[in-house]
Design an enzyme around this catalytic site. Structure first.
Site, mmCIF file in Angstrom:
data_model
loop_
_atom_site.group_PDB
_atom_site.id
_atom_site.type_symbol
_atom_site.label_atom_id
_atom_site.label_comp_id
_atom_site.label_asym_id
_atom_site.label_seq_id
_atom_site.Cartn_x
_atom_site.Cartn_y
_atom_site.Cartn_z
ATOM 1 C CD1 TRP A 252 19.010 11.001 -19.227
ATOM 2 C CD2 TRP A 252 18.915 13.149 -18.695
ATOM 3 N NE1 TRP A 252 19.712 11.163 -18.051
ATOM 4 C CE2 TRP A 252 19.663 12.477 -17.710
ATOM 5 C CE3 TRP A 252 18.721 14.523 -18.561
ATOM 6 C CZ2 TRP A 252 20.211 13.143 -16.616
ATOM 7 C CZ3 TRP A 252 19.275 15.183 -17.474
ATOM 8 C CH2 TRP A 252 20.011 14.494 -16.520
ATOM 9 C CG ASN B 22 9.658 12.229 -22.544
ATOM 10 O OD1 ASN B 22 8.734 12.554 -23.271
ATOM 11 N ND2 ASN B 22 10.424 11.178 -22.820
ATOM 12 C CG ASN C 215 14.968 20.993 -19.821
ATOM 13 O OD1 ASN C 215 14.277 21.731 -20.529
ATOM 14 N ND2 ASN C 215 16.017 21.438 -19.163
ATOM 15 C CB ILE C 216 9.969 19.649 -23.696
ATOM 16 C CG1 ILE C 216 9.303 18.392 -23.131
ATOM 17 C CG2 ILE C 216 9.621 19.801 -25.165
ATOM 18 C CD1 ILE C 216 9.686 17.120 -23.820
ATOM 19 N N PRO C 217 12.298 21.938 -23.723
ATOM 20 C CG PRO C 217 11.657 23.986 -22.780
ATOM 21 C CD PRO C 217 11.621 22.515 -22.535
ATOM 22 C CG HIS D 50 14.480 16.234 -26.112
ATOM 23 N ND1 HIS D 50 15.439 15.257 -26.296
ATOM 24 C CD2 HIS D 50 13.435 15.889 -26.918
ATOM 25 C CE1 HIS D 50 14.999 14.365 -27.169
ATOM 26 N NE2 HIS D 50 13.789 14.724 -27.566
ATOM 27 C CE1 TYR E 12 21.453 11.342 -31.902
ATOM 28 C CE2 TYR E 12 19.471 11.744 -33.199
ATOM 29 C CZ TYR E 12 20.388 10.869 -32.644
ATOM 30 O OH TYR E 12 20.238 9.521 -32.837
ATOM 31 C CG HIS F 237 24.395 19.306 -16.203
ATOM 32 N ND1 HIS F 237 23.858 19.199 -17.474
ATOM 33 C CD2 HIS F 237 23.357 19.058 -15.346
ATOM 34 C CE1 HIS F 237 22.581 18.890 -17.390
ATOM 35 N NE2 HIS F 237 22.247 18.806 -16.110
ATOM 36 C CE1 TYR G 237 31.003 24.154 7.052
ATOM 37 C CE2 TYR G 237 32.610 22.375 7.253
ATOM 38 C CZ TYR G 237 31.835 23.365 7.830
ATOM 39 O OH TYR G 237 31.886 23.566 9.186
#
Length: 422
Positions: A310, A312, A314-316, A318, A326, A351, A413
């Site tokens: 997590w 590495n 999605n660097i932007p 993170h 953080y 998400h 569905y």
């Protein structure tokens, strides 16, 4: 004697007539119909009268009280304690409230429109919500960085030293230009940050020297290719799903839908999306804007722990979470475990926000899947190492994420097809 010529006679008559006539139709200068507007002398008269009438008062005040003008005292009033300026604080608080309202509207208004307008498709809704989410994160970073620069400027004003918000010589960009606060507060600078492939704002972004047309063309072709592949494979895989006889808890174990039949294609779609978005499209945007920092991902495929993945893949996102969420929690006294859990909670919220709102149904599969990463990260980091840890990360990616996607597909569905048919 020869009589005068007619032309000479008319000239002589004209001169004599001019001597006889001294009036013509004219208005007085002070009349409104005269068109006269040059009152400069009257203005000078007012100034002279004002000076003469106040000269005595000025001299009496000077003789009685002496010279009381002290420019240093005024400057010290503004520099000693700027946080006690009531008017300035009122403006800052108002600006902060406007910023908070703007952030809230950017996240709630698009969601309300997507939920209330039936013509908005799930794909279009996800694209719109993703765009507004990215923009809101960018504006939050823009606000934070300028607030930090303003605090550093206050420290500089108190210490009367060089501006700490201005980068030193080793932070010059390739063009040799630098921007110091508040010189960065321009429309051009903000628009560049809005379109730049990053979520973290800074005053001086690293810049590439020029645009490479061959590199730009390759990334464009890759984007078009992977879009076609994603659409085609999605249509092909959809034919393998029999949702009429499928229950949610049987999606993973149903004999007619074995893991290798659906989860592997779903995982391949996710891998193609990763390459097409994080490599092709973001490099295309960076090359077009001469954005120098191209580290949009790291070697997440070698991750031996879930936490390393997590951090590495999605660097932007993170970088934004570490910089603006953080570390501020740590500075406020929260522990690392609480701060890390808060980061996963925020990621789980977005998400679910980006999936449930476009689908117009709330099942919390994405939210629970993200929160399940906490115990999974603890277990893999505690008991599995090396290749075993890397294999565990790959298994979680191949089984966990596609399983959540299939749960949403099944519920969507059932909600939009079976109930409508009944």
């Amino acid at each position: 004697r020869t009589p005068p010529r007619p032309r000479r006679l008319s000239a002589v008559c004209g001169r004599r007539t001019g001597r006889l006539r001294c009036h013509k139709t004219r208005e007085s200068l002070l009349s409104s119909t005269s068109g006269y507007n040059n009152y400069r002398g009257i203005l000078n008269w007012c100034v002279v009268m004002l000076v003469l009438s106040n000269a005595r008062l000025f001299l009496e005040n000077l003789l009685r009280y002496g010279v009381l003008v002290d420019p240093i005292q005024v400057i010290a009033l503004f520099l000693n304690d700027p946080y006690r300026w009531p008017a300035a604080c009122l403006v800052i608080v108002a600006g902060f409230l406007v910023h908070c309202i703007n952030m809230a509207i950017m996240l709630t208004l698009p969601a309300a429109v997507v939920l209330s307008v039936p013509s908005v498709t799930p794909v279009g809704g996800a694209f719109v919500l993703g765009t507004y989410t990215i923009l809101s994160l960018k504006l939050y970073s823009y606000k934070d960085v300028n607030m930090w620069c303003r605090e550093l400027s206050m420290i500089k004003a108190k210490k009367l030293s060089r501006s700490l918000s201005c980068p030193s010589a080793q932070h010059f960009n390739e063009a040799g230009r630098k921007v110091c606060y508040p010189g960065n507060l321009t429309i051009r600078d903000m628009f560049y940050f809005v379109f730049a492939p990053t979520l973290c704002y800074e005053l001086n972004f690293p810049r590439s020297p020029n645009v490479r047309m061959s590199f730009l063309l390759r990334r464009l072709l890759e984007m078009l290719f992977f879009i076609q592949m994603l659409v085609g494979l999605t249509q092909q895989v959809k034919s393998l799903i029999d949702l009429n006889s499928m229950q949610p808890y049987l999606l993973l174990l149903c004999p007619s839908v074995c893991p290798t039949l659906l989860q592997v294609p779903n995982h391949l779609l996710w891998l193609m999306f990763f390459y097409g978005f994080f490599h092709s499209s973001m490099n295309f945007t960076a090359e077009l804007l001469c954005f120098g920092d191209r580290q949009f991902y790291n070697d997440w495929w070698n991750s031996e722990t879930v936490t390393h993945f997590w951090q590495n893949w999605n660097i932007p996102v993170h970088k934004w979470c570490i910089r603006h969420f953080y570390k501020p929690l740590l500075r406020k006294g929260f522990s690392k475990i609480v701060s890390q859990s808060a980061v996963f909670f925020l990621s789980a919220f977005f998400h679910e926000y980006l999936v449930s709102v476009p689908l117009r149904m709330f099942r919390l599969w994405a939210f629970m899947g993200m929160m399940a990463q906490l115990p999974l990260a603890w277990f893999v980091g505690r008991f599995l190492h090396g290749n075993y840890g890397n294999a565990a990360v790959w298994i979680s990616l191949i089984i966990g994420q596609p399983f959540a996607v299939l749960m949403y597909v099944h519920d969507y569905y059932v909600l939009h097809h079976i109930q409508e048919a009944d």
